[in-house]
Design a protein around this motif. Structure first.
Motif, mmCIF file in Angstrom:
data_model
loop_
_atom_site.group_PDB
_atom_site.id
_atom_site.type_symbol
_atom_site.label_atom_id
_atom_site.label_comp_id
_atom_site.label_asym_id
_atom_site.label_seq_id
_atom_site.Cartn_x
_atom_site.Cartn_y
_atom_site.Cartn_z
ATOM 1 N N ASN A 1 0.792 -1.296 -0.314
ATOM 2 C CA ASN A 1 -0.013 0.076 -0.123
ATOM 3 C C ASN A 1 0.847 1.190 0.202
ATOM 4 N N LEU A 2 0.675 2.129 -1.064
ATOM 5 C CA LEU A 2 1.375 3.212 -1.201
ATOM 6 C C LEU A 2 1.258 4.211 -0.080
ATOM 7 N N ALA A 3 0.254 4.231 0.444
ATOM 8 C CA ALA A 3 0.144 5.393 1.504
ATOM 9 C C ALA A 3 0.844 5.035 3.111
ATOM 10 N N ASP A 4 0.892 3.602 2.954
ATOM 11 C CA ASP A 4 1.268 3.146 4.349
ATOM 12 C C ASP A 4 2.653 2.618 4.253
ATOM 13 N N ALA A 5 3.290 2.745 3.193
ATOM 14 C CA ALA A 5 4.571 1.872 3.085
ATOM 15 C C ALA A 5 5.775 2.721 3.806
ATOM 16 N N GLU A 6 6.783 1.784 4.324
ATOM 17 C CA GLU A 6 7.753 2.455 5.031
ATOM 18 C C GLU A 6 8.986 2.937 3.783
ATOM 19 N N ARG A 7 8.875 1.956 2.635
ATOM 20 C CA ARG A 7 9.877 2.121 1.692
ATOM 21 C C ARG A 7 8.994 2.482 0.369
ATOM 22 N N VAL A 8 9.510 3.411 -0.509
ATOM 23 C CA VAL A 8 8.683 3.634 -1.775
ATOM 24 C C VAL A 8 10.024 3.833 -2.944
ATOM 25 N N VAL A 9 9.626 3.428 -3.936
ATOM 26 C CA VAL A 9 10.581 3.249 -4.906
ATOM 27 C C VAL A 9 9.726 3.943 -6.046
ATOM 28 N N ALA A 10 9.952 5.273 -6.628
ATOM 29 C CA ALA A 10 9.128 6.113 -7.842
ATOM 30 C C ALA A 10 10.068 6.231 -8.825
ATOM 31 N N GLY A 11 9.257 6.395 -10.151
ATOM 32 C CA GLY A 11 9.862 6.629 -11.290
ATOM 33 C C GLY A 11 9.185 7.796 -11.788
ATOM 34 N N GLY A 12 9.723 8.577 -12.732
ATOM 35 C CA GLY A 12 9.463 9.701 -13.463
ATOM 36 C C GLY A 12 9.917 9.895 -14.992
ATOM 37 N N ARG A 13 9.766 10.703 -15.729
ATOM 38 C CA ARG A 13 10.018 10.765 -17.106
ATOM 39 C C ARG A 13 11.345 10.367 -17.497
ATOM 40 N N GLY A 14 12.483 10.443 -16.587
ATOM 41 C CA GLY A 14 13.437 10.014 -16.668
ATOM 42 C C GLY A 14 13.781 8.689 -17.074
ATOM 43 N N LEU A 15 12.887 7.720 -16.820
ATOM 44 C CA LEU A 15 12.987 6.347 -17.046
ATOM 45 C C LEU A 15 12.835 6.202 -18.619
ATOM 46 N N THR B 1 10.111 -5.354 -4.911
ATOM 47 C CA THR B 1 9.842 -6.597 -4.632
ATOM 48 C C THR B 1 10.941 -6.976 -3.553
ATOM 49 N N GLN B 2 12.149 -6.591 -4.092
ATOM 50 C CA GLN B 2 13.392 -6.986 -3.244
ATOM 51 C C GLN B 2 13.544 -5.995 -2.221
ATOM 52 N N LEU B 3 13.252 -5.007 -2.232
ATOM 53 C CA LEU B 3 13.341 -3.920 -1.076
ATOM 54 C C LEU B 3 12.055 -3.866 -0.216
ATOM 55 N N ASP B 4 10.889 -4.889 -0.535
ATOM 56 C CA ASP B 4 9.822 -4.658 0.321
ATOM 57 C C ASP B 4 9.190 -3.135 0.192
ATOM 58 N N ALA B 5 9.079 -2.816 -0.901
ATOM 59 C CA ALA B 5 8.566 -1.453 -0.970
ATOM 60 C C ALA B 5 7.528 -1.330 -1.938
ATOM 61 N N ALA B 6 6.761 -0.062 -2.039
ATOM 62 C CA ALA B 6 5.699 0.276 -2.903
ATOM 63 C C ALA B 6 6.165 0.997 -4.184
ATOM 64 N N VAL B 7 5.498 0.884 -5.174
ATOM 65 C CA VAL B 7 5.938 1.594 -6.202
ATOM 66 C C VAL B 7 4.940 2.935 -6.587
ATOM 67 N N GLY B 8 5.758 4.072 -6.496
ATOM 68 C CA GLY B 8 4.773 5.269 -6.887
ATOM 69 C C GLY B 8 5.571 5.885 -8.334
ATOM 70 N N ALA B 9 5.068 7.007 -8.572
ATOM 71 C CA ALA B 9 5.365 7.515 -9.812
ATOM 72 C C ALA B 9 4.812 9.161 -9.823
ATOM 73 N N SER B 10 5.794 9.957 -10.580
ATOM 74 C CA SER B 10 5.328 11.263 -10.756
ATOM 75 C C SER B 10 4.339 11.322 -11.919
ATOM 76 N N GLN C 1 9.682 5.891 5.503
ATOM 77 C CA GLN C 1 10.881 6.181 6.074
ATOM 78 C C GLN C 1 11.812 6.431 4.980
ATOM 79 N N VAL C 2 11.835 5.771 3.863
ATOM 80 C CA VAL C 2 12.630 6.231 2.665
ATOM 81 C C VAL C 2 12.072 6.106 1.343
ATOM 82 N N TYR C 3 12.517 7.318 0.719
ATOM 83 C CA TYR C 3 11.777 7.622 -0.646
ATOM 84 C C TYR C 3 13.004 7.514 -1.863
ATOM 85 N N PHE C 4 12.811 6.599 -2.816
ATOM 86 C CA PHE C 4 13.860 6.623 -3.862
ATOM 87 C C PHE C 4 13.104 7.259 -5.049
ATOM 88 N N ALA C 5 13.641 8.366 -5.502
ATOM 89 C CA ALA C 5 13.149 9.177 -6.744
ATOM 90 C C ALA C 5 14.193 9.015 -7.759
#
Length: 311
Positions: free
Chosen positions: A190-204, A218-227, A252-256
């Motif tokens: 769940n994106l709203a409750d996740a402790e770790r989020v990996v998100a992608g934008g136009r640069g992908l 999956t490997q980081l037990d994270a949710a996927v987000g996007a711009s 806790q951690v957000y990867f952009a």
């Protein structure tokens, strides 16, 4: 203090009702308060205020137009009332319809609410979150508000509210043909409750590169987000969108990855504890608020992280 009667409106869970009750307890201790919900009376498990459950004939799915009509019809003869919803995209859409039907002021995404002698003062974000806007609403008028936050714990007080059912006769106005898409839980975090989020934008660059985020998640037990650009390009559904037009998150951690960091996106991640940004543009705005930054190709960094976190 405002003399307006306070109505707590919900079409969601008991947690949403509890949060609204806590807002009422904290801000309207001496006011007349009532809950109005579309859910059955079993959903309001701990009412400390009286509850009116609106029964809508023919409601087979949560149509915001029909639900808003039911609320508006209930409130049409109620003078000088304050109508509160919990803030999210769905409730905001219903609140806007109710306000339009009643011809009254509607303010969404309120962050702070203060009940004062001359009315209710609300604080909300303005200019995409760059500023805060304070508005004082006179007590002698009806106002519709949606408010963020509030504890979902059972509020203090005796659960002595009386639940009554109210039949509301509204006529749906649907097109001759309509298609409704049912969204199902696909088991992802769940994106709203996740402790770790990996998100992608136009640069992908494209949808194939965006898919690699799911393996990393999956490997980081994270949710996927996007711009928004990634959503607009149809690389991912709107449920993953983070920012002013999407979700506000606090992991806790957000990867952009490949996200430039416009103010519209930043408003959705400002509560993240740590922000790690990867962008090939060293001048990208995302680096100004990132705790850690990597100037480089987002696709390459994702693949390296996938290799290093593989089990």
């Amino acid at each position: 203090m405002s003399d307006s009667k306070i109505y707590l409106c919900s079409v969601g869970s008991n947690d949403e009702i509890n949060a609204l009750q806590q807002v009422a307890v904290d801000n309207f201790a001496a006011a007349a308060v009532q809950i109005v919900t579309i859910k059955s009376d079993t959903a309001v498990s701990t009412p400390i205020f009286d509850v009116a459950t609106l029964e809508i004939g023919g409601l087979t799915y949560p149509d915001p137009n029909l639900i808003a009509k039911a609320f508006a019809k209930y409130f049409i003869d109620q003078p000088q009332v304050t109508i509160l919803f919990s803030a999210d995209r769905y409730n905001d859409s219903i609140a806007a319809r109710v306000g339009a039907a009643l011809g009254v002021n509607t303010i969404t995404d309120v962050e702070q609410l203060t009940n004062e002698a001359n009315g209710i003062t609300v604080l909300k974000k303005a200019y995409s979150g760059a500023l805060k806007q304070k508005v004082t609403l006179p007590s002698a008028q009806t106002t519709v508000l949606t408010i963020n936050g509030g504890s979902t714990d059972v509020p203090s007080g005796d659960s002595t509210g009386v639940v009554t059912k109210v039949m509301v006769d509204v006529v749906p106005q649907l097109p001759a043909q309509a298609t409704y898409k049912v969204l199902e839980n696909d088991g992802e975090a769940n994106l709203a409750d996740a402790e770790r989020v990996v998100a992608g934008g136009r640069g992908l660059k494209d949808a194939e590169n965006f898919k690699s985020l799911y393996q990393l998640a999956t490997q980081l037990d994270a949710a996927v987000g996007a711009s928004r650009p990634a959503v607009d390009a149809d690389w991912v559904g709107t449920a993953a969108m983070i920012g002013q037009s999407g979700k506000s998150i606090a992991p806790q951690v957000y990867f952009a990855f490949g996200i430039s960091g416009t103010i519209q996106h930043i408003t959705g991640i400002e509560q993240a504890k740590y922000i790690i940004a990867v962008n090939n543009d060293a001048a990208a705005p995302i680096f100004k608020m990132a705790d850690y930054g990597i100037v480089g190709d987002a696709k390459t960094v994702i693949q390296e992280l996938i290799e290093k976190t593989a089990k």
